[in-house]
Design a protein around this motif. Structure first.
Motif, mmCIF file in Angstrom:
data_model
loop_
_atom_site.group_PDB
_atom_site.id
_atom_site.type_symbol
_atom_site.label_atom_id
_atom_site.label_comp_id
_atom_site.label_asym_id
_atom_site.label_seq_id
_atom_site.Cartn_x
_atom_site.Cartn_y
_atom_site.Cartn_z
ATOM 1 N N LEU A 30 0.834 -1.202 0.000
ATOM 2 C CA LEU A 30 0.000 0.000 0.000
ATOM 3 C C LEU A 30 0.870 1.253 0.000
ATOM 4 O O LEU A 30 2.076 1.194 0.265
ATOM 5 N N THR A 31 0.239 2.391 -0.287
ATOM 6 C CA THR A 31 0.910 3.689 -0.222
ATOM 7 C C THR A 31 0.199 4.549 0.817
ATOM 8 O O THR A 31 -0.953 4.246 1.190
ATOM 9 N N PRO A 32 0.820 5.625 1.296
ATOM 10 C CA PRO A 32 0.163 6.489 2.280
ATOM 11 C C PRO A 32 -1.189 7.020 1.807
ATOM 12 O O PRO A 32 -2.105 7.194 2.620
ATOM 13 N N ALA A 33 -1.334 7.264 0.507
ATOM 14 C CA ALA A 33 -2.593 7.807 -0.010
ATOM 15 C C ALA A 33 -3.737 6.791 0.050
ATOM 16 O O ALA A 33 -4.905 7.168 -0.082
ATOM 17 N N GLU A 34 -3.397 5.520 0.261
ATOM 18 C CA GLU A 34 -4.418 4.460 0.234
ATOM 19 C C GLU A 34 -4.903 4.048 1.612
ATOM 20 O O GLU A 34 -5.742 3.143 1.730
ATOM 21 N N VAL A 35 -4.405 4.691 2.666
ATOM 22 C CA VAL A 35 -4.842 4.345 4.019
ATOM 23 C C VAL A 35 -5.341 5.601 4.719
ATOM 24 O O VAL A 35 -5.080 6.726 4.286
ATOM 25 N N ASP A 36 -6.061 5.399 5.850
ATOM 26 C CA ASP A 36 -6.608 6.553 6.556
ATOM 27 C C ASP A 36 -5.578 7.157 7.511
ATOM 28 O O ASP A 36 -4.508 6.589 7.757
ATOM 29 N N LEU A 37 -5.917 8.321 8.043
ATOM 30 C CA LEU A 37 -4.997 9.049 8.916
ATOM 31 C C LEU A 37 -4.701 8.267 10.189
ATOM 32 O O LEU A 37 -3.570 8.311 10.699
ATOM 33 N N GLU A 38 -5.672 7.539 10.689
ATOM 34 C CA GLU A 38 -5.447 6.765 11.909
ATOM 35 C C GLU A 38 -4.341 5.721 11.700
ATOM 36 O O GLU A 38 -3.489 5.518 12.567
ATOM 37 N N THR A 39 -4.356 5.084 10.541
ATOM 38 C CA THR A 39 -3.316 4.098 10.224
ATOM 39 C C THR A 39 -1.956 4.767 10.110
ATOM 40 O O THR A 39 -0.946 4.273 10.615
#
Length: 281
Positions: free
Chosen positions: A254-263
């Motif tokens: 995954l990339t940072p753009a594909e996960v939520d802020l909590e993750t």
């Protein structure tokens, strides 16, 4: 025949490293056979490169790399040679004049070494240095008034320039004696920033952010901390921790753009814990 009319010397036939470098610059700026890119440069177009090279010298020092420092100092020296060559073409001065001027200045600013004055400590030397520079500023001002803040280079990084302005003002007594009043001022500036945000005025918000940063720089100065260096350290820490986030996400595709802020925050806190463990060891 004038110096400008002579054909440039072959750098490969010059043994002296500095003479060889000057000959290389002559070849690059030769109107008939020079490099098209180098020939079209001006003081203004080269200035950003000069600033960049100075930062790269500082970066090499911060990383403790002597090999990189040698290379970056060479790049910075080439900038001096480039500017000097363009000034020579304009009939203003040449590299020898630059070297002579700084030599004269250093001798004048060290009368305890090259004259008959006696300096007992580094602190006394700092006071003498500032007095000599003040005399130089007054001489440059001529018949006009010599202002306390004259000559603080506007092209400096803003935090660095803030500290220099504050030091100048401190020399005439415009300064706090201790850090606590600056902390109080910092809280005051933060409250004013909050009020500006509530007002919805972008101009007022920008002004208050500037005041806040100026006060932070002042606090750092009083604590013996260079705010510019401190911010560079925080930038490096942010880069390191964000790289940890990306490394962790790479492992699961995954990339940072594909996960939520909590993750993202979870991985960020992991990076913080790693940093703290490293500091404790």
């Amino acid at each position: 025949m004038s110096e400008e009319d002579q054909s440039p010397a072959d750098p490969n036939r010059i043994g002296d490293p500095l003479g060889r470098l000057l000959a290389i610059m002559d070849r690059l700026r030769d109107s008939a056979t020079g490099c098209p890119w180098d020939l079209e440069q001006t003081f203004a177009s080269i200035a950003p490169h000069t600033i960049e090279e100075a930062y790269e010298v500082a970066d090499a020092i911060e990383r403790g790399s002597m090999d990189d420092l040698r290379d970056e100092l060479g790049d910075l020296l080439f900038q001096v040679v480039f500017h000097s060559r363009m000034a020579r073409e304009a009939g203003a001065f040449g590299f020898a004049d630059v070297a002579r001027t700084i030599g004269d200045k250093m001798i004048a600013r060290h009368p305890h070494i090259f004259g008959n004055q006696t300096i007992a400590s580094a602190e006394a030397m700092t006071g003498l240095w500032e007095k000599i520079k003040e005399d130089e500023r007054r001489a440059k001002a001529g018949n006009g008034p010599a202002r306390t803040l004259d000559g603080v280079t506007k092209g400096l990084p803003a935090l660095t320039r803030a500290v220099k302005l504050q030091r100048r003002a401190a020399r005439v007594g415009f300064d706090w004696d201790t850090a606590p009043p600056i902390l109080a001022k910092l809280r005051e500036e933060l409250e004013e920033l909050c009020a500006a945000l509530e007002s919805g005025s972008s101009a007022a918000t920008a002004e208050e952010i500037g005041d806040l940063l100026f006060t932070v720089a002042n606090l750092g100065r009083h604590l013996g901390i260079d705010p510019e260096a401190a911010l560079r350290g925080s930038n490096a820490k942010f880069e390191r921790r964000f790289a940890h986030i990306e490394d962790c996400l790479d492992q699961i595709g995954l990339t940072p753009a594909e996960v939520d802020l909590e993750t993202l925050d979870g991985y960020w806190n992991q990076a913080r814990s790693i940093d703290k463990a490293g500091e404790a060891s």
